[in-house]
Design an enzyme around this catalytic site. Structure first.
Site, PDB file in Angstrom:
ATOM      1  CE1 TYR A 145      -4.363  10.601 -11.522  1.00  0.00           C
ATOM      2  CE2 TYR A 145      -5.018  11.915 -13.415  1.00  0.00           C
ATOM      3  CZ  TYR A 145      -4.267  10.903 -12.866  1.00  0.00           C
ATOM      4  OH  TYR A 145      -3.414  10.188 -13.662  1.00  0.00           O
ATOM      5  CB  SER A 176      -5.326   6.210 -12.657  1.00  0.00           C
ATOM      6  OG  SER A 176      -6.331   5.232 -12.783  1.00  0.00           O
ATOM      7  NE  ARG A 224      -8.810  15.218 -23.168  1.00  0.00           N
ATOM      8  CZ  ARG A 224      -8.377  14.292 -22.318  1.00  0.00           C
ATOM      9  NH1 ARG A 224      -8.879  13.046 -22.394  1.00  0.00           N
ATOM     10  NH2 ARG A 224      -7.491  14.583 -21.397  1.00  0.00           N
ATOM     11  CB  SER A 235      -1.781  13.041 -15.377  1.00  0.00           C
ATOM     12  OG  SER A 235      -2.992  13.164 -16.087  1.00  0.00           O
ATOM     13  CG  HIS A 248      -6.143  14.878 -16.406  1.00  0.00           C
ATOM     14  ND1 HIS A 248      -7.155  15.401 -17.178  1.00  0.00           N
ATOM     15  CD2 HIS A 248      -6.068  13.558 -16.740  1.00  0.00           C
ATOM     16  CE1 HIS A 248      -7.695  14.449 -17.915  1.00  0.00           C
ATOM     17  NE2 HIS A 248      -7.051  13.320 -17.671  1.00  0.00           N
ATOM     18  CG  ASP A 288      -1.878   1.125   1.290  1.00  0.00           C
ATOM     19  OD1 ASP A 288      -1.687   2.131   0.573  1.00  0.00           O
ATOM     20  OD2 ASP A 288      -2.842   1.022   2.076  1.00  0.00           O
TER      21      ASP A 288
END
Length: 272
Positions: free
Chosen positions: A134, A73, A172, A109, A111, A49
């Protein structure tokens, strides 16, 4: 041989990398919360973890490099993002430092820069405009990576990944598609290139509709083999099947931008 750890090995991207990386890194260790359902007897797996610092340190022991794809994710509750992507990323870099790991490839990412409009081409120097918690967590990860590279001498490559798939599935994706084999090429630069200290690349193939200037990756010898235009008909048909999304269709982050959006869309468009 270089001893390499792959985190997030049971996820979708991790599953692809399990098949592609052993040809380059035979001493590959896998890790995730749970083992892959098809784990082979010749594969080494260590459950961990990311929020458990001691478990992460055991996972990193004896490694020369870490390919860090372990994360939550998509967008999610703050506690989930905090533990998996922020605490977990800190634990990963700190374990790398303590265990003498030389290299880390960090899966960032697109993002991180999701709130740029689609008609604006940006490079790796663009100010972060994350589109979700995220995206915020990946922005934190890039900053943490820079800190560990400059303060402690780790060599780190951050990959602002677009969409990893066998094909580009919508409009996209024609701009952000990354062929799995091209991802492996980028990872190998991060693990092996002698001149790399700390860099950010965009994880994207050779897409003529792309929004990102990836000159930094090309400077290190990146030669993508994938071209999203090979899937243009499929992608355009896939786009037709999607519901209208004025906010998501305007910004590079797509539906991550429109999810929960309560901002002033017209004001944002005037800014751009």
């Amino acid at each position: 041989m270089t001893r390499v750890l792959l985190t997030g090995a049971s996820g979708g991207v991790g599953t692809r990398l399990r098949k592609l990386l052993p040809a380059h890194y035979p001493q590959l260790r896998l890790s995730d919360l749970q083992p892959p359902t098809d784990l082979r007897s010749d594969e080494e797996f260590v459950a961990a973890d990311l929020a458990d610092a001691a478990a992460v340190e055991r996972m990193a022991e004896g490694m020369d490099a870490i390919i860090h794809f372990g994360a939550f994710s998509v967008e999610g509750p703050w506690d989930t993002i905090l533990n998996a992507n922020i605490v977990g990323t800190y634990n990963l870099f700190e374990a790398a430092r303590r265990q003498g790991v030389k290299r880390v490839v960090f899966a960032s990412s697109n993002h991180v820069v999701g709130f740029y409009p689609r008609d604006q081409r940006i490079n790796t120097e663009a100010t972060a405009l994350p589109d979700t918690l995220y995206g915020v967590s990946k922005t934190f990860g890039e900053g943490l990576a820079a800190f560990y590279a400059h303060k402690f001498g780790l060599r780190v490559l951050c990959l602002r990944i677009g969409n990893i798939n066998e094909q580009a599935l919508d409009l996209r994706h024609l701009s952000i598609w990354l062929k799995p084999e091209d991802l492996v090429q980028l990872i190998r630069i991060g693990v092996e290139h002698p001149d790399l200290n700390y860099e950010i690349f965009y994880g994207v193939s050779d897409n003529v509709r792309g929004w990102w200037d990836n000159a930094n990756a090309y400077r290190y010898g990146y030669k993508p083999s994938g071209e999203s235009e090979d899937f243009v008909q499929m992608a355009l048909e896939g786009q037709v099947a999607k519901p209208a999304d004025p906010v998501g269709d305007y910004f590079q982050g797509g539906p991550f931008c429109s999810q929960g959006f309560q901002g002033d869309f017209e004001r944002l468009k005037q800014r751009d």
